[in-house]
Design an enzyme around this catalytic site. Structure first.
Site, PDB file in Angstrom:
ATOM      1  N   GLU A 153       0.761  -1.205   0.078  1.00  0.00           N
ATOM      2  CA  GLU A 153      -0.092  -0.020   0.066  1.00  0.00           C
ATOM      3  C   GLU A 153       0.901   1.360   0.035  1.00  0.00           C
ATOM      4  O   GLU A 153       1.860   1.224   0.588  1.00  0.00           O
ATOM      5  CB  GLU A 153      -0.807   0.018   1.222  1.00  0.00           C
ATOM      6  CG  GLU A 153      -2.043  -1.022   1.032  1.00  0.00           C
ATOM      7  CD  GLU A 153      -3.017  -1.336   2.183  1.00  0.00           C
ATOM      8  OE1 GLU A 153      -2.914  -0.124   3.134  1.00  0.00           O
ATOM      9  OE2 GLU A 153      -3.604  -2.351   2.353  1.00  0.00           O
ATOM     10  N   CYS A 261      -1.604  -6.641   6.682  1.00  0.00           N
ATOM     11  CA  CYS A 261      -1.285  -7.746   6.377  1.00  0.00           C
ATOM     12  C   CYS A 261      -0.330  -8.304   7.300  1.00  0.00           C
ATOM     13  O   CYS A 261      -0.453  -9.421   7.814  1.00  0.00           O
ATOM     14  CB  CYS A 261      -0.390  -7.543   5.018  1.00  0.00           C
ATOM     15  SG  CYS A 261      -1.574  -7.170   3.638  1.00  0.00           S
TER      16      CYS A 261
HETATM   17  N1  LIG Z   1      -3.899  -4.369   1.356  1.00  0.00           N
HETATM   18  C1  LIG Z   1      -2.778  -5.186   1.100  1.00  0.00           C
HETATM   19  O1  LIG Z   1      -1.608  -4.248   1.020  1.00  0.00           O
HETATM   20  C2  LIG Z   1      -2.470  -6.396   0.698  1.00  0.00           C
HETATM   21  C3  LIG Z   1      -1.362  -6.947  -0.062  1.00  0.00           C
HETATM   22  C4  LIG Z   1      -1.226  -8.336  -0.506  1.00  0.00           C
HETATM   23  C5  LIG Z   1      -2.318  -8.917  -0.231  1.00  0.00           C
HETATM   24  N2  LIG Z   1      -3.349  -8.757   0.561  1.00  0.00           N
HETATM   25  C6  LIG Z   1      -4.617  -9.730   0.925  1.00  0.00           C
HETATM   26  O2  LIG Z   1      -5.403  -9.369  -0.198  1.00  0.00           O
HETATM   27  C7  LIG Z   1      -6.767  -9.849   0.283  1.00  0.00           C
HETATM   28  C8  LIG Z   1      -7.529  -8.508   0.182  1.00  0.00           C
HETATM   29  O3  LIG Z   1      -7.099  -7.600   0.925  1.00  0.00           O
HETATM   30  P1  LIG Z   1      -7.464  -5.855   0.951  1.00  0.00           P
HETATM   31  O4  LIG Z   1      -6.544  -5.094   1.692  1.00  0.00           O
HETATM   32  O5  LIG Z   1      -7.596  -5.842  -0.706  1.00  0.00           O
HETATM   33  O6  LIG Z   1      -9.026  -6.031   1.668  1.00  0.00           O
HETATM   34  P2  LIG Z   1     -10.199  -4.845   1.490  1.00  0.00           P
HETATM   35  O7  LIG Z   1     -10.902  -5.313   2.793  1.00  0.00           O
HETATM   36  O8  LIG Z   1      -9.509  -3.616   1.160  1.00  0.00           O
HETATM   37  O9  LIG Z   1     -11.085  -5.484   0.238  1.00  0.00           O
HETATM   38  C9  LIG Z   1     -11.729  -6.530   0.148  1.00  0.00           C
HETATM   39  C10 LIG Z   1     -13.290  -6.431  -0.644  1.00  0.00           C
HETATM   40  O10 LIG Z   1     -13.648  -7.489  -0.909  1.00  0.00           O
HETATM   41  C11 LIG Z   1     -15.190  -7.395  -0.659  1.00  0.00           C
HETATM   42  N3  LIG Z   1     -16.055  -8.858  -0.427  1.00  0.00           N
HETATM   43  C12 LIG Z   1     -15.901  -9.434   0.822  1.00  0.00           C
HETATM   44  N4  LIG Z   1     -16.650 -10.262   0.696  1.00  0.00           N
HETATM   45  C13 LIG Z   1     -17.116 -10.402  -0.482  1.00  0.00           C
HETATM   46  C14 LIG Z   1     -17.970 -11.423  -1.089  1.00  0.00           C
HETATM   47  N5  LIG Z   1     -18.376 -12.329  -0.667  1.00  0.00           N
HETATM   48  N6  LIG Z   1     -18.218 -11.236  -2.436  1.00  0.00           N
HETATM   49  C15 LIG Z   1     -17.450 -10.039  -3.265  1.00  0.00           C
HETATM   50  N7  LIG Z   1     -16.800  -9.086  -2.741  1.00  0.00           N
HETATM   51  C16 LIG Z   1     -16.713  -9.336  -1.161  1.00  0.00           C
HETATM   52  C17 LIG Z   1     -15.200  -6.434   0.291  1.00  0.00           C
HETATM   53  O11 LIG Z   1     -16.715  -5.708   0.082  1.00  0.00           O
HETATM   54  C18 LIG Z   1     -14.092  -5.548  -0.054  1.00  0.00           C
HETATM   55  O12 LIG Z   1     -14.414  -4.483  -0.911  1.00  0.00           O
HETATM   56  C19 LIG Z   1      -6.411 -10.169   1.676  1.00  0.00           C
HETATM   57  O13 LIG Z   1      -6.304 -11.699   1.827  1.00  0.00           O
HETATM   58  C20 LIG Z   1      -4.980  -9.605   2.094  1.00  0.00           C
HETATM   59  O14 LIG Z   1      -4.434 -10.234   3.017  1.00  0.00           O
HETATM   60  C21 LIG Z   1      -3.357  -7.472   0.832  1.00  0.00           C
END
Ligand SMILES: NC(=O)c1ccc[n+]([C@@H]2O[C@H](COP(=O)([O-])OP(=O)(O)OC[C@H]3O[C@@H](n4cnc5c(N)ncnc54)[C@H](O)[C@@H]3O)[C@@H](O)[C@H]2O)c1
Length: 433
Positions: A153, A261
């Site tokens: 991020e 994370c």
């Molecule tokens: N944020 C980071 O920097 C980062 C980096 C690498 C990996 N990740 C991983 O990626 C994944 C997502 O992280 P994020 O930070 O983007 O999460 P986030 O919370 O920002 O976004 C998740 C999205 O999924 C949606 N969602 C939840 N349930 C749903 C469903 N059943 N159907 C459709 N949409 C649904 C939510 O409304 C939300 O918009 C996690 O596993 C995280 O560990 C995050």
């Protein structure tokens, strides 16, 4: 290619935007209808440098579409990415209910061959669970790929466009080729795609985050000792970072790591270890050191004002867990501020992007300002909790004129102690006496 991304958060929206930028047609699916409506209106729900322009541009060109309907996304795509959240459960395990629910939805709607690719960080073995769920609901053929995401991020678009590596976790060479084709536009500096089995791909993500967090926790532990023995952790950092075996990244001591994370992924790894009878001693220590570091900093500020907490006003710069993001999940700033609030201190805070998210995380118990200097009026000290660029070279005369007494607690080591001494500012930082 025709792509569907399910879960339009930090990872999903960046993935969708960057894939559309490379010329693909991308359907974004999220079950949060408010979020989808905002996106359709051109409002970008998160702050991430370069993202808003890219998303609006590709939507205008007809390459990005937003919907709450999973079926339409599945029908019109070859590859379906899962990028939903996997937050920590109270026992530390990763909550994969959103992943499993989307997998069930895919199974119910799948009529033709598709590739299901998971970008979310999921416990090792999730590939089997997702495959089994889809198989239990459809006869249609599909392949599964573990494709963990490594973006940071604050630099997510840049990281996606120029990745250090892309991990493709599949046992099917044909699928590997399709995924390589998708990522080729991001490989112009040279091929950085690494193929492996899905379990190794899932493990790689946890190992990478734990390794990075380990470096930070080690430096934080060293910083505590530096304070006792009269060493300067910043000089130590430079001294070891110049060793090519060590390198300079992720060695900055501070108030602890946070974000959505590292903390949750380390807990999930510890939990997986316990499930399989392997005690994750390193991961456990990394987590403990991080908790101690946040507590140590909060305590230092509280001790300074001991006995007069309820008369203390603190100006705080920074609410997000790091610079260039509005994300406050597991932010050390939120941790420290809640400790200050618990002992009745008053908080006047400023963050360039995270004022509203930070205030919401603290249930509105802080006053926020649109300008860092406005937060200083009548404050007993300035506390710096996030390393935003704009905090690095402030107007110290103005700071002195606004604070009741010129005291700075710096949880990010942004300033040079001798310089602050010359400015007649009492300066407390990390690992430097
Ligand atoms: N944020 C980071 O920097 C980062 C980096 C690498 C990996 N990740 C991983 O990626 C994944 C997502 O992280 P994020 O930070 O983007 O999460 P986030 O919370 O920002 O976004 C998740 C999205 O999924 C949606 N969602 C939840 N349930 C749903 C469903 N059943 N159907 C459709 N949409 C649904 C939510 O409304 C939300 O918009 C996690 O596993 C995280 O560990 C995050």
């Amino acid at each position: 290619m025709k792509i569907c991304v399910v879960g339009i958060g930090y990872v999903g929206l960046v993935t969708a935007g960057c894939l559309a930028e490379a010329g693909n047609n991308v359907i974004c699916v999220d079950n949060d209808s408010d979020k989808i409506t905002s996106l359709k209106n051109g409002e970008i729900p998160i702050y991430e440098p370069g993202l808003a322009e890219m998303v609006r541009h590709n939507e205008k060109l007809g390459r990005l579409h937003f919907t709450t309907e999973l079926k339409g996304g599945i029908d019109n795509s070859l590859i379906i990415f899962l990028a939903v959240g996997t937050p920590a459960m109270p026992d530390g395990s990763a909550d994969i209910s959103a992943i499993l629910s989307v997998a069930a939805g895919i199974g119910e709607n799948l009529t033709d061959y598709r590739i299901i690719a998971t970008k979310s960080t999921v416990p090792i073995g999730t590939y089997k669970k997702v495959t089994d769920i889809i198989k239990s609901k459809t006869e249609a053929p599909f392949d599964y790929v573990s494709n963990p995401e490594f973006l940071k991020e604050g630099a997510a678009v840049e990281d996606f466009m120029r990745p250090d590596r892309i991990i493709i976790g599949t046992t099917n060479p044909a699928v590997n080729e399709i995924m390589k084709q998708l990522y080729n536009p991001f490989m112009r500096r040279g091929n950085r795609i690494i193929s492996m089995g899905p379990a190794s791909a899932e493990m790689t993500k946890y190992a990478a985050n734990t390794m990075l967090a380990t470096r930070i926790s080690l430096m934080n532990e060293i910083s505590a000792l530096c304070e006792k023995v009269g060493a300067n952790v910043e000089q130590v950092r430079q001294g070891i970072g110049s060793d090519s075996r060590i390198g300079r990244s992720f060695l900055f001591p501070g108030v602890g790591f946070g974000g959505s994370c590292f903390p949750k992924d380390i807990r999930a790894l510890i939990h997986t270890g316990a499930e399989y009878g392997v005690e994750m001693m390193m991961a456990n220590s990394v987590r403990q050191v991080n908790i101690n570091q946040q507590e140590r900093f909060a305590k230092r500020v509280k001790d300074y004002f001991a006995g007069r907490e309820n008369k203390t006003v603190l100006a705080v710069w920074g609410l997000s867990f790091k610079a260039k993001t509005d994300d406050v999940r597991e932010s050390p700033a939120i941790y420290c501020i809640s400790k200050f609030l618990d002992c009745k201190m008053k908080i006047k805070a400023y963050d360039p992007e995270a004022n509203s998210a930070g205030s919401a995380a603290l249930n509105g118990r802080i006053e926020t300002f649109q300008n860092g200097y406005d937060a200083l009026g009548d404050a007993d000290a300035l506390v710096i909790l996030t390393d935003w660029q704009e905090f690095r070279n402030p107007d110290f005369e103005l700071i002195k004129s606004k604070l009741k007494k010129p005291v700075i607690f710096d949880g990010r080591n942004l300033y040079d102690p001798p310089y602050l001494k010359k400015q007649r500012i009492e300066y407390h930082s990390i690992g430097r006496v």
